[in-house]
Design a protein around this motif. Sequence first.
Motif, PDB file in Angstrom:
ATOM      1  N   ALA A   1       7.832  -3.590  -3.219  1.00 33.67           N
ATOM      2  CA  ALA A   1       6.804  -4.564  -3.612  1.00 33.67           C
ATOM      3  C   ALA A   1       5.925  -4.964  -2.429  1.00 33.67           C
ATOM      4  O   ALA A   1       4.731  -5.217  -2.594  1.00 33.67           O
ATOM      5  CB  ALA A   1       7.454  -5.798  -4.229  1.00 33.67           C
ATOM      6  N   GLN A   2       6.506  -4.998  -1.197  1.00 31.95           N
ATOM      7  CA  GLN A   2       5.702  -5.393  -0.026  1.00 31.95           C
ATOM      8  C   GLN A   2       4.573  -4.398   0.239  1.00 31.95           C
ATOM      9  O   GLN A   2       3.530  -4.763   0.750  1.00 31.95           O
ATOM     10  CB  GLN A   2       6.602  -5.489   1.210  1.00 31.95           C
ATOM     11  CG  GLN A   2       7.284  -6.848   1.325  1.00 31.95           C
ATOM     12  CD  GLN A   2       7.997  -7.019   2.650  1.00 31.95           C
ATOM     13  OE1 GLN A   2       8.525  -6.070   3.209  1.00 31.95           O
ATOM     14  NE2 GLN A   2       8.020  -8.237   3.149  1.00 31.95           N
ATOM     15  N   LEU A   3       4.825  -3.119  -0.112  1.00 35.98           N
ATOM     16  CA  LEU A   3       3.803  -2.102   0.122  1.00 35.98           C
ATOM     17  C   LEU A   3       2.764  -2.089  -1.001  1.00 35.98           C
ATOM     18  O   LEU A   3       1.694  -1.517  -0.853  1.00 35.98           O
ATOM     19  CB  LEU A   3       4.449  -0.714   0.229  1.00 35.98           C
ATOM     20  CG  LEU A   3       5.416  -0.513   1.396  1.00 35.98           C
ATOM     21  CD1 LEU A   3       6.082   0.843   1.307  1.00 35.98           C
ATOM     22  CD2 LEU A   3       4.681  -0.659   2.726  1.00 35.98           C
ATOM     23  N   SER A   4       3.116  -2.695  -2.134  1.00 37.19           N
ATOM     24  CA  SER A   4       2.264  -2.580  -3.313  1.00 37.19           C
ATOM     25  C   SER A   4       1.422  -3.817  -3.586  1.00 37.19           C
ATOM     26  O   SER A   4       0.372  -3.744  -4.197  1.00 37.19           O
ATOM     27  CB  SER A   4       3.123  -2.307  -4.546  1.00 37.19           C
ATOM     28  OG  SER A   4       4.040  -1.281  -4.294  1.00 37.19           O
ATOM     29  N   LEU A   5       1.929  -4.974  -3.168  1.00 32.47           N
ATOM     30  CA  LEU A   5       1.240  -6.229  -3.473  1.00 32.47           C
ATOM     31  C   LEU A   5       0.948  -6.980  -2.181  1.00 32.47           C
ATOM     32  O   LEU A   5       1.758  -6.982  -1.260  1.00 32.47           O
ATOM     33  CB  LEU A   5       2.120  -7.110  -4.366  1.00 32.47           C
ATOM     34  CG  LEU A   5       2.506  -6.581  -5.754  1.00 32.47           C
ATOM     35  CD1 LEU A   5       3.633  -7.419  -6.353  1.00 32.47           C
ATOM     36  CD2 LEU A   5       1.295  -6.589  -6.676  1.00 32.47           C
TER      37      LEU A   5
ATOM     38  N   GLU B   1      -2.350  -1.825 -11.860  1.00 31.26           N
ATOM     39  CA  GLU B   1      -1.642  -1.673 -10.578  1.00 31.26           C
ATOM     40  C   GLU B   1      -2.023  -0.351  -9.910  1.00 31.26           C
ATOM     41  O   GLU B   1      -2.152   0.670 -10.571  1.00 31.26           O
ATOM     42  CB  GLU B   1      -0.137  -1.698 -10.867  1.00 31.26           C
ATOM     43  CG  GLU B   1       0.718  -1.929  -9.663  1.00 31.26           C
ATOM     44  CD  GLU B   1       0.389  -3.241  -8.987  1.00 31.26           C
ATOM     45  OE1 GLU B   1       0.589  -3.280  -7.777  1.00 31.26           O
ATOM     46  OE2 GLU B   1      -0.070  -4.183  -9.651  1.00 31.26           O
ATOM     47  N   THR B   2      -2.216  -0.379  -8.608  1.00 30.87           N
ATOM     48  CA  THR B   2      -2.530   0.854  -7.890  1.00 30.87           C
ATOM     49  C   THR B   2      -1.641   0.981  -6.664  1.00 30.87           C
ATOM     50  O   THR B   2      -0.992   0.014  -6.255  1.00 30.87           O
ATOM     51  CB  THR B   2      -4.011   0.867  -7.424  1.00 30.87           C
ATOM     52  OG1 THR B   2      -4.266  -0.338  -6.731  1.00 30.87           O
ATOM     53  CG2 THR B   2      -4.949   1.012  -8.607  1.00 30.87           C
ATOM     54  N   ASP B   3      -1.647   2.136  -6.066  1.00 28.76           N
ATOM     55  CA  ASP B   3      -0.989   2.357  -4.780  1.00 28.76           C
ATOM     56  C   ASP B   3       0.478   1.943  -4.738  1.00 28.76           C
ATOM     57  O   ASP B   3       0.906   1.209  -3.857  1.00 28.76           O
ATOM     58  CB  ASP B   3      -1.714   1.592  -3.646  1.00 28.76           C
ATOM     59  CG  ASP B   3      -3.090   2.155  -3.403  1.00 28.76           C
ATOM     60  OD1 ASP B   3      -3.308   3.329  -3.792  1.00 28.76           O
ATOM     61  OD2 ASP B   3      -3.918   1.446  -2.853  1.00 28.76           O
ATOM     62  N   LEU B   4       1.247   2.344  -5.708  1.00 29.77           N
ATOM     63  CA  LEU B   4       2.670   2.032  -5.651  1.00 29.77           C
ATOM     64  C   LEU B   4       3.379   3.069  -4.791  1.00 29.77           C
ATOM     65  O   LEU B   4       3.357   4.250  -5.080  1.00 29.77           O
ATOM     66  CB  LEU B   4       3.273   2.004  -7.048  1.00 29.77           C
ATOM     67  CG  LEU B   4       2.883   0.783  -7.883  1.00 29.77           C
ATOM     68  CD1 LEU B   4       3.409   0.926  -9.293  1.00 29.77           C
ATOM     69  CD2 LEU B   4       3.400  -0.496  -7.257  1.00 29.77           C
ATOM     70  N   GLU B   5       3.977   2.596  -3.732  1.00 23.66           N
ATOM     71  CA  GLU B   5       4.702   3.497  -2.843  1.00 23.66           C
ATOM     72  C   GLU B   5       6.132   3.620  -3.359  1.00 23.66           C
ATOM     73  O   GLU B   5       6.890   2.674  -3.310  1.00 23.66           O
ATOM     74  CB  GLU B   5       4.727   2.932  -1.419  1.00 23.66           C
ATOM     75  CG  GLU B   5       3.360   2.727  -0.810  1.00 23.66           C
ATOM     76  CD  GLU B   5       2.856   3.989  -0.112  1.00 23.66           C
ATOM     77  OE1 GLU B   5       3.690   4.853   0.195  1.00 23.66           O
ATOM     78  OE2 GLU B   5       1.629   4.098   0.094  1.00 23.66           O
TER      79      GLU B   5
END
Length: 204
Positions: free
Chosen positions: A152-156, A197-201
Amino acid sequence: MVAMVDGDIISKDHKKAEKAIKQTRNAVVKRLCINAKIDYPYAWWQGSEAADKIEFVDKFLGTLISVISGSKVRAHDHELEFIRYRVPQIVAIFGPKPTDMTADDIDSQGNWHFGEGDHEKISLLGSTLPVPSDIRSKDQPTKQEVIAMADAQLSLDNCPGCNGDIPFGSIILITEFAHLFPANCCDNMIWFNQDAETDLEGLE
Ligand SMILES: [Zn+2]
């Protein structure tokens, strides 16, 4: 009032018939939950599926007979039937429900801790969650399988619930059409439609 589970007779008597019925039902559920190795769900007779649960439990009950207090229980008078059931059926009816889940119960590995004990957890990856109707389009299933997890830290950038920083170890659960962010910062279950949502690592 008597009931039979696995051939064993459970007997409860009370001055009030309704109390006798309630006590017998509770005793049946307790016995079934012990057999299924799940916690007895307190107030199991409340909630949305209560009627179905009571209907299931009542199959184990015999007919109600008024007796003189202290007299011997004669099981055959109560017309008991031997009810066959399967353990997965008991878990499905009386076990923990994903709708009871809160963000605080979900750890950074994507396990849902439904009880206090170390073994009382389920990996959410691969399990099916009910998706709230407001983030679903009509053609999308009401229950969706968790197919991946993300950090979540990388996504939001910030928590959409409290606007605070995303706590270390927070995850996002990904289904085919939706994302769920269990926000430990404010104990909110925050759902997104996948398009939002975009860019989910991916974690794995
Ligand atoms: Zn928050």
